[in-house]
Design a protein around this motif. Structure first.
Motif, PDB file in Angstrom:
ATOM      1  N   ALA A  36       0.701  -1.286  -0.055  1.00  0.00           N
ATOM      2  CA  ALA A  36      -0.040   0.097   0.071  1.00  0.00           C
ATOM      3  C   ALA A  36       1.038   1.204   0.031  1.00  0.00           C
ATOM      4  O   ALA A  36       1.090   2.070   0.801  1.00  0.00           O
ATOM      5  N   GLY A  37       1.542   1.534  -1.102  1.00  0.00           N
ATOM      6  CA  GLY A  37       2.510   2.403  -1.165  1.00  0.00           C
ATOM      7  C   GLY A  37       2.095   3.802  -0.983  1.00  0.00           C
ATOM      8  O   GLY A  37       2.725   4.825  -0.581  1.00  0.00           O
ATOM      9  N   GLY A  38       0.585   4.148  -1.202  1.00  0.00           N
ATOM     10  CA  GLY A  38       0.139   5.342  -1.020  1.00  0.00           C
ATOM     11  C   GLY A  38      -0.128   5.561   0.550  1.00  0.00           C
ATOM     12  O   GLY A  38      -0.332   6.906   0.909  1.00  0.00           O
ATOM     13  N   LEU A  39       0.140   4.787   1.416  1.00  0.00           N
ATOM     14  CA  LEU A  39       0.010   4.728   2.853  1.00  0.00           C
ATOM     15  C   LEU A  39       1.137   4.908   3.619  1.00  0.00           C
ATOM     16  O   LEU A  39       1.281   5.065   4.804  1.00  0.00           O
ATOM     17  N   ARG A  40       2.362   4.993   2.748  1.00  0.00           N
ATOM     18  CA  ARG A  40       3.706   5.127   3.218  1.00  0.00           C
ATOM     19  C   ARG A  40       4.189   6.736   3.430  1.00  0.00           C
ATOM     20  O   ARG A  40       4.917   6.954   2.973  1.00  0.00           O
ATOM     21  N   TYR A  41       3.360   7.269   4.233  1.00  0.00           N
ATOM     22  CA  TYR A  41       3.621   8.573   4.599  1.00  0.00           C
ATOM     23  C   TYR A  41       3.782   8.835   5.795  1.00  0.00           C
ATOM     24  O   TYR A  41       2.770   8.297   6.689  1.00  0.00           O
ATOM     25  N   HIS A  42       4.780   9.591   6.387  1.00  0.00           N
ATOM     26  CA  HIS A  42       5.076   9.742   7.875  1.00  0.00           C
ATOM     27  C   HIS A  42       3.985  10.666   8.623  1.00  0.00           C
ATOM     28  O   HIS A  42       3.757  10.446   9.777  1.00  0.00           O
ATOM     29  N   GLY A  43       3.549  11.675   7.814  1.00  0.00           N
ATOM     30  CA  GLY A  43       2.604  12.427   8.595  1.00  0.00           C
ATOM     31  C   GLY A  43       1.132  12.462   8.200  1.00  0.00           C
ATOM     32  O   GLY A  43       0.588  11.408   7.583  1.00  0.00           O
ATOM     33  N   MET A  44       0.324  13.274   8.591  1.00  0.00           N
ATOM     34  CA  MET A  44      -1.047  13.403   8.376  1.00  0.00           C
ATOM     35  C   MET A  44      -1.595  14.855   7.765  1.00  0.00           C
ATOM     36  O   MET A  44      -1.121  15.677   8.718  1.00  0.00           O
ATOM     37  N   SER A  45      -2.807  14.780   7.146  1.00  0.00           N
ATOM     38  CA  SER A  45      -3.194  16.349   6.845  1.00  0.00           C
ATOM     39  C   SER A  45      -3.436  17.007   8.314  1.00  0.00           C
ATOM     40  O   SER A  45      -3.911  16.276   9.116  1.00  0.00           O
ATOM     41  N   ALA A  46      -3.355  18.322   8.183  1.00  0.00           N
ATOM     42  CA  ALA A  46      -3.321  19.156   9.715  1.00  0.00           C
ATOM     43  C   ALA A  46      -4.761  19.066  10.071  1.00  0.00           C
ATOM     44  O   ALA A  46      -5.183  19.042  11.123  1.00  0.00           O
ATOM     45  N   LEU A  47      -5.849  18.869   8.920  1.00  0.00           N
ATOM     46  CA  LEU A  47      -7.128  19.188   9.310  1.00  0.00           C
ATOM     47  C   LEU A  47      -7.611  17.662  10.037  1.00  0.00           C
ATOM     48  O   LEU A  47      -8.502  17.862  10.767  1.00  0.00           O
TER      49      LEU A  47
END
Ligand SMILES: Cc1ncc(COP(=O)(O)O)c(C=O)c1O
Length: 455
Positions: A334-345
């Motif tokens: 699930a390459g699209g979920l390999r992000y260290h952060g998250m939307s501020a909202l």
């Protein structure tokens, strides 16, 4: 229309995006300049984005009209169907009613073109010639390649190396739409060269690819940067999804009890759920449920803190749930979920308990994906399979309690380019990737000093 496919005519497509910032009881904390630590100004962002998008980033207008050229292009695949998953319901024996919003019908195969088309339009209108971006799974890169083609822009995509290797046909799709695709980390940028010098075998991450694309855009007047998730304006563009769902559910007399989406940078969950948040804030709205991988669990194990959006520390500091900008997640499919952060909202909502979150292992999400594919026919993207897993859990909970709940999930994309992952799962070769405590601690240790934990 039947009660399985709930389809809106094109004239019912949203004419304006919904901006959650208008309805928050208190404004989110500002982005901070990575050099000065002061709130960023529009001028700070101008080398990267056109002013219209910068204005959308901070706007507190509730409704922002969708320009006609964007609406016209969106009609290529929108409105998308809302579908009742009756065969899945039967298989599970649940009294719950399960619906899914099918964003897989877009040209790129996911929700991502909803923002790509808008971003390409505003950049073309501002006289920009080229866009630079990152892509994880290849969904966003494909979407921006497609949208750039629609508005006559060149497009360079830094594709996370592990996905570049896992998904060669995504690259072909991007090239078909005229983009240049570079495996990241690359030798083309100083951010890429620095990583390669430290870790020659780096499989890359979204954070690294973002650093490369931002560096290229910041260095050229004719080039801007486009981000596929996380930012407020991206979440804004995605609200066409939730606004359509509201109308579609109303057509069959339904009120949702739970809205479920997978969360990478947060934009598909945001676009799907934000139009319902005023009800949630008023205490009468649906529960909002985010599903993420155990290998990259920003919402379930991350810290709410100011952190960079990229690995190289080039982007503004964002108040968000993060695993640390230096964290490189395991190479899950699930390459699209390999992000260290998250939307501020999305982080804002999570911090206040308005978004629930669950993390899943690779094998259990593929198990859910297979069940869904065998009942409903659609082969979901591995990212989407996280939402399907959470939906199945909720449906089974309803089976136990007898609750006749209305569950709606965002089918954010199809998995036609992810067959190598399915092959690996079917062959029994797929490994679960858990994030070890010491690795998590290392990532959080690298938060900008002094660590700014927020309350
Ligand atoms: C199919 C699919 N679903 C969900 C996501 C995650 O999206 P977001 O960053 O908007 O949470 C991605 C990201 O690439 C994706 O490709």
């Amino acid at each position: 229309m039947d009660d399985r496919h709930i389809v809106l005519p094109a004239r019912e497509a949203p004419a304006a995006w919904y901006n959650l910032q208008a309805d928050l009881p208190e404004p989110p904390l500002p982005y901070l300049h990575p050099g000065t630590g002061k709130p960023v100004t529009p001028e700070d962002l101008a080398p990267l984005f056109p002013m219209s998008l910068i204005e959308q980033e901070v706007s507190t207008e509730r409704w922002i009209p969708i320009p006609d050229p964007v609406r016209e292009k969106l009609t290529i695949w929108r409105p998308t169907p809302l579908v009742r998953a009756r065969f899945l319901e039967e298989e599970l024996g649940t009294p719950a009613r399960i619906y899914y919003k099918n964003e897989a019908v877009s040209p790129a195969g996911s929700h991502k073109p909803n923002s790509a088309v808008a971003q390409a339009y505003y950049n073309a209108r501002a006289g920009i010639r080229r866009l630079a971006t990152e892509t994880g799974a290849g969904q966003w890169g494909s979407s921006l390649a497609f949208a750039s083609q629609l508005f006559g822009l060149e497009c360079t995509v830094y594709m996370v190396k592990v996905s570049y290797q896992q998904k060669p046909y995504r690259r072909t799709l991007m090239e078909t739409w005229g983009a240049r695709v570079v495996a990241s980390p690359s030798e083309e940028t100083s951010a890429g060269r620095k990583i390669l010098a430290e870790q020659p075998d780096s499989t890359g991450s979204l954070g690294i690819a973002i650093s490369e694309a931002v560096e290229v855009a910041a260095g050229r007047d004719d080039t801007h940067y486009a981000l596929g998730s996380v930012l407020n304006h991206v979440c804004l563009h995605q609200t066409v999804v939730g606004l359509e769902v509201q109308k579609q559910l109303a057509l069959v007399g339904e009120t949702p009890d739970v809205l479920i989406g997978c969360a990478g940078g947060g934009s598909n969950l945001a676009g799907f759920a934000f139009p319902f948040v005023p009800d949630t804030l008023a205490g009468r709205g649906p529960r909002l449920l985010a599903a993420e991988p155990t290998a990259c669990p920003s919402l379930t194990r991350g810290r709410f803190a100011y952190d960079y959006g990229d690995t190289g520390g080039l982007t503004p500091l964002t108040p968000m749930y993060t695993l640390g900008h230096g964290f490189v997640p395991a190479g899950i499919h699930a390459g699209g979920l390999r992000y260290h952060g998250m939307s501020a909202l999305v982080s804002w909502l999570r911090k206040r308990g308005l978004v629930e979150a669950r993390a899943y292992r690779q094998r259990e999400i593929f198990e859910a994906a297979l069940l869904f594919a065998r009942c409903e026919g659609i082969l979901p993207a591995p990212e989407t399979a996280h939402a399907i897993r959470a939906t199945i859990e909720e449906a089974l909970r309803c089976k136990e309690t007898g609750e006749e709940a209305c569950l709606v999930f965002n089918l954010s994309g199809h998995g036609h380019f992810d067959l190598a992952a399915y092959q690996s799962y079917l062959a029994g070769d797929l490994q679960d990737r858990e994030l070890a405590d010491d690795e998590l601690a290392r990532g959080l240790d690298e938060l900008p000093r002094p660590p700014q934990e927020l309350c």
